[in-house]
Design a protein around this motif. Structure first.
Motif, PDB file in Angstrom:
ATOM      1  N   LEU A  49       0.815  -1.215   0.000  1.00  0.00           N
ATOM      2  CA  LEU A  49       0.000   0.000   0.000  1.00  0.00           C
ATOM      3  C   LEU A  49       0.849   1.266   0.000  1.00  0.00           C
ATOM      4  CD1 LEU A  49      -2.873  -0.963   2.471  1.00  0.00           C
ATOM      5  CD2 LEU A  49      -3.001  -0.715  -0.013  1.00  0.00           C
ATOM      6  N   VAL A  50       1.986   1.245   0.669  1.00  0.00           N
ATOM      7  CA  VAL A  50       2.839   2.441   0.730  1.00  0.00           C
ATOM      8  C   VAL A  50       3.954   2.422  -0.312  1.00  0.00           C
ATOM      9  CG1 VAL A  50       2.353   2.905   3.157  1.00  0.00           C
ATOM     10  CG2 VAL A  50       4.312   1.493   2.552  1.00  0.00           C
ATOM     11  N   SER A  51       4.068   1.343  -1.077  1.00  0.00           N
ATOM     12  CA  SER A  51       5.073   1.186  -2.136  1.00  0.00           C
ATOM     13  C   SER A  51       6.502   1.310  -1.623  1.00  0.00           C
ATOM     14  CB  SER A  51       4.858   2.220  -3.247  1.00  0.00           C
ATOM     15  OG  SER A  51       3.627   2.052  -3.856  1.00  0.00           O
ATOM     16  N   PHE A  52       6.718   0.902  -0.405  1.00  0.00           N
ATOM     17  CA  PHE A  52       8.053   0.983   0.182  1.00  0.00           C
ATOM     18  C   PHE A  52       8.315  -0.256   1.014  1.00  0.00           C
ATOM     19  CE2 PHE A  52      10.894   2.110   3.690  1.00  0.00           C
ATOM     20  CZ  PHE A  52      11.996   2.543   2.981  1.00  0.00           C
ATOM     21  N   CYS A  53       9.470  -0.896   0.776  1.00  0.00           N
ATOM     22  CA  CYS A  53       9.875  -2.064   1.544  1.00  0.00           C
ATOM     23  C   CYS A  53      11.215  -1.767   2.208  1.00  0.00           C
ATOM     24  CB  CYS A  53       9.983  -3.286   0.640  1.00  0.00           C
ATOM     25  SG  CYS A  53      10.493  -4.767   1.524  1.00  0.00           S
ATOM     26  N   PRO A  54      11.254  -1.699   3.535  1.00  0.00           N
ATOM     27  CA  PRO A  54      12.520  -1.417   4.222  1.00  0.00           C
ATOM     28  C   PRO A  54      13.594  -2.464   3.936  1.00  0.00           C
ATOM     29  CG  PRO A  54      10.670  -1.269   5.750  1.00  0.00           C
ATOM     30  CD  PRO A  54      10.142  -1.808   4.474  1.00  0.00           C
ATOM     31  N   LEU A  55      13.199  -3.704   3.726  1.00  0.00           N
ATOM     32  CA  LEU A  55      14.167  -4.751   3.426  1.00  0.00           C
ATOM     33  C   LEU A  55      14.843  -4.509   2.076  1.00  0.00           C
ATOM     34  CD1 LEU A  55      15.345  -7.348   4.546  1.00  0.00           C
ATOM     35  CD2 LEU A  55      13.563  -8.596   3.365  1.00  0.00           C
ATOM     36  N   TYR A  56      14.099  -3.982   1.123  1.00  0.00           N
ATOM     37  CA  TYR A  56      14.683  -3.650  -0.177  1.00  0.00           C
ATOM     38  C   TYR A  56      15.784  -2.605  -0.022  1.00  0.00           C
ATOM     39  CZ  TYR A  56      11.203  -6.065  -3.072  1.00  0.00           C
ATOM     40  OH  TYR A  56      10.433  -7.002  -3.704  1.00  0.00           O
ATOM     41  N   THR A  57      15.584  -1.664   0.877  1.00  0.00           N
ATOM     42  CA  THR A  57      16.592  -0.628   1.111  1.00  0.00           C
ATOM     43  C   THR A  57      17.861  -1.241   1.667  1.00  0.00           C
ATOM     44  OG1 THR A  57      14.819   0.948   1.581  1.00  0.00           O
ATOM     45  CG2 THR A  57      17.022   1.562   2.278  1.00  0.00           C
ATOM     46  N   LEU A  58      17.731  -2.172   2.591  1.00  0.00           N
ATOM     47  CA  LEU A  58      18.911  -2.817   3.173  1.00  0.00           C
ATOM     48  C   LEU A  58      19.678  -3.649   2.156  1.00  0.00           C
ATOM     49  CD1 LEU A  58      17.442  -4.039   6.580  1.00  0.00           C
ATOM     50  CD2 LEU A  58      18.970  -2.110   6.194  1.00  0.00           C
ATOM     51  N   VAL A  59      18.939  -4.313   1.265  1.00  0.00           N
ATOM     52  CA  VAL A  59      19.561  -5.189   0.274  1.00  0.00           C
ATOM     53  C   VAL A  59      20.005  -4.406  -0.964  1.00  0.00           C
ATOM     54  CG1 VAL A  59      19.180  -7.241  -1.145  1.00  0.00           C
ATOM     55  CG2 VAL A  59      18.168  -7.100   1.108  1.00  0.00           C
ATOM     56  N   GLY A  60      19.409  -3.242  -1.190  1.00  0.00           N
ATOM     57  CA  GLY A  60      19.760  -2.429  -2.353  1.00  0.00           C
ATOM     58  C   GLY A  60      18.898  -2.705  -3.569  1.00  0.00           C
ATOM     59  N   LEU A  61      17.718  -3.263  -3.364  1.00  0.00           N
ATOM     60  CA  LEU A  61      16.800  -3.549  -4.466  1.00  0.00           C
ATOM     61  C   LEU A  61      15.884  -2.363  -4.723  1.00  0.00           C
ATOM     62  CD1 LEU A  61      15.645  -7.190  -3.767  1.00  0.00           C
ATOM     63  CD2 LEU A  61      16.884  -6.397  -5.768  1.00  0.00           C
TER      64      LEU A  61
END
Length: 69
Positions: A49-61
């Motif tokens: 819903l918010v189009s943001f994944c904190p895990l993606y930020t950590l992994v660089g995706l």
């Protein structure tokens, strides 16, 4: 928060969340595993819903398409 999820990723996460919730509430996956499944489904739904994944930020995706200038 900068968006890092594309539409396809959001749709897939929403579908997974709906299926997981159905499995729990229909009694197919009961107990602790069912509760864990519902929590994961809630996280998937919230991130889609918010189009943001904190895990993606950590992994660089980043599955969000690049904006054209």
């Amino acid at each position: 928060m900068k968006k890092n999820m594309g539409n396809a990723d959001r749709i897939i996460r929403t579908l997974i969340a709906v299926v997981a919730a159905y499995l729990y509430f229909s009694g197919t996956v009961p107990g602790t595993l069912g509760i864990v499944l519902v929590v994961v489904a809630a996280v998937f739904l919230l991130t889609s819903l918010v189009s943001f994944c904190p895990l993606y930020t950590l992994v660089g995706l980043n599955t969000c398409p690049a904006k054209k200038a």
